[in-house]
Scaffold this motif. Sequence first.
Motif, PDB file in Angstrom:
ATOM      1  N   ILE A   1       0.435   2.809  -5.196  1.00  0.00           N
ATOM      2  CA  ILE A   1       0.970   1.969  -6.266  1.00  0.00           C
ATOM      3  C   ILE A   1       2.478   2.196  -6.332  1.00  0.00           C
ATOM      4  N   PRO A   2       3.301   1.148  -6.264  1.00  0.00           N
ATOM      5  CA  PRO A   2       2.909  -0.260  -6.154  1.00  0.00           C
ATOM      6  C   PRO A   2       2.247  -0.575  -4.810  1.00  0.00           C
ATOM      7  N   VAL A   3       1.455  -1.631  -4.824  1.00  0.00           N
ATOM      8  CA  VAL A   3       0.695  -2.011  -3.632  1.00  0.00           C
ATOM      9  C   VAL A   3       1.648  -2.399  -2.505  1.00  0.00           C
ATOM     10  N   LEU A   4       1.357  -1.909  -1.299  1.00  0.00           N
ATOM     11  CA  LEU A   4       2.182  -2.222  -0.137  1.00  0.00           C
ATOM     12  C   LEU A   4       1.853  -3.612   0.401  1.00  0.00           C
ATOM     13  N   THR A   5       2.855  -4.259   0.975  1.00  0.00           N
ATOM     14  CA  THR A   5       2.585  -5.508   1.681  1.00  0.00           C
ATOM     15  C   THR A   5       1.839  -5.177   2.968  1.00  0.00           C
ATOM     16  N   SER A   6       1.260  -6.168   3.602  1.00  0.00           N
ATOM     17  CA  SER A   6       0.513  -5.932   4.838  1.00  0.00           C
ATOM     18  C   SER A   6       1.425  -5.361   5.921  1.00  0.00           C
ATOM     19  N   ASP A   7       2.673  -5.827   5.986  1.00  0.00           N
ATOM     20  CA  ASP A   7       3.618  -5.303   6.980  1.00  0.00           C
ATOM     21  C   ASP A   7       3.965  -3.850   6.692  1.00  0.00           C
ATOM     22  N   GLU A   8       4.214  -3.518   5.415  1.00  0.00           N
ATOM     23  CA  GLU A   8       4.523  -2.139   5.040  1.00  0.00           C
ATOM     24  C   GLU A   8       3.346  -1.221   5.346  1.00  0.00           C
ATOM     25  N   LEU A   9       2.158  -1.703   5.068  1.00  0.00           N
ATOM     26  CA  LEU A   9       0.954  -0.922   5.327  1.00  0.00           C
ATOM     27  C   LEU A   9       0.810  -0.615   6.813  1.00  0.00           C
TER      28      LEU A   9
END
Length: 278
Positions: free
Chosen positions: A138-146
């Motif tokens: 949290i905060p939720v990561l974007t798919s790219d960040e993940l």
Amino acid sequence: MALRREPTARQMRLATELRRLREAAGLTSRQAAALLGVSPAQITHIESALAGVSETRLRRLASHYACTDGEFIDALVAMATDRTRGWWEEYRGLLPTSFLDLSELDHHGSFRRDVAVLFVPGLLQTEAYARAVFSSRIPVLTSDELELRVRHRMARQEIQIPYEVVIHEAALRIRVSDRPASRAQLIRLTELSEADHITLRVIPFDLDGFSRASSTMTYVGGPLPKLDTVVRDAPHGSVFIDAEAQLNAYRTRFRKVEAVALQPQQSRDFIHKLAEEL
């Protein structure tokens, strides 16, 4: 030469050690600058890691500071003159600097010791487990960040330095994802525990009165014991600890944790049993 905007943890450690040497010699930064023939601002920049220092100047400083530990001085010179551009540099500007500092620390480490309580250590995680851990941020990561974080974590696992790890049973039982992913992670641990450079021990729940396993710890060996580093997680990111008294305390703490943990073969059998239960 332009000042560094974002020194690495390794550069900060060199700066810290040079400041400690000066202070132990009882000199001010102005006095050190006069001995070296530079401005006081340059000493300040060196001791804050905003500027580097050449081998010649470093050895002159050590001489002025009456440091006679040749092995220690050589280690500092190696830190000052190292121009390694590691694999982690491809992530600079894409991941928080703490990720890169940990990678650099691992790369230069002579050994590593971990105590894990809630999660399997990153160096032993499967891709699915790592993805589940990062997905809960949290905060939720974007798919790219993940995906960047997962890819970076998998790349870190290529190091082959001696690795001692103690894992509490809680970290083995907590399901960060689903049952198949948890079972796969446990099986992976049994496989990795067979590696020549890895010594894995487990702290079971039924160990009486063992409060020392209540927090995580990462201990990375330097070229000399006085250049070891402890890493602790904090709400704002990783904290690097290098004061000698604290290093001694963490050395003692790890050995006490290790001493009461199950032996490697017992630990392997324990993890295998947990995997079968899933």
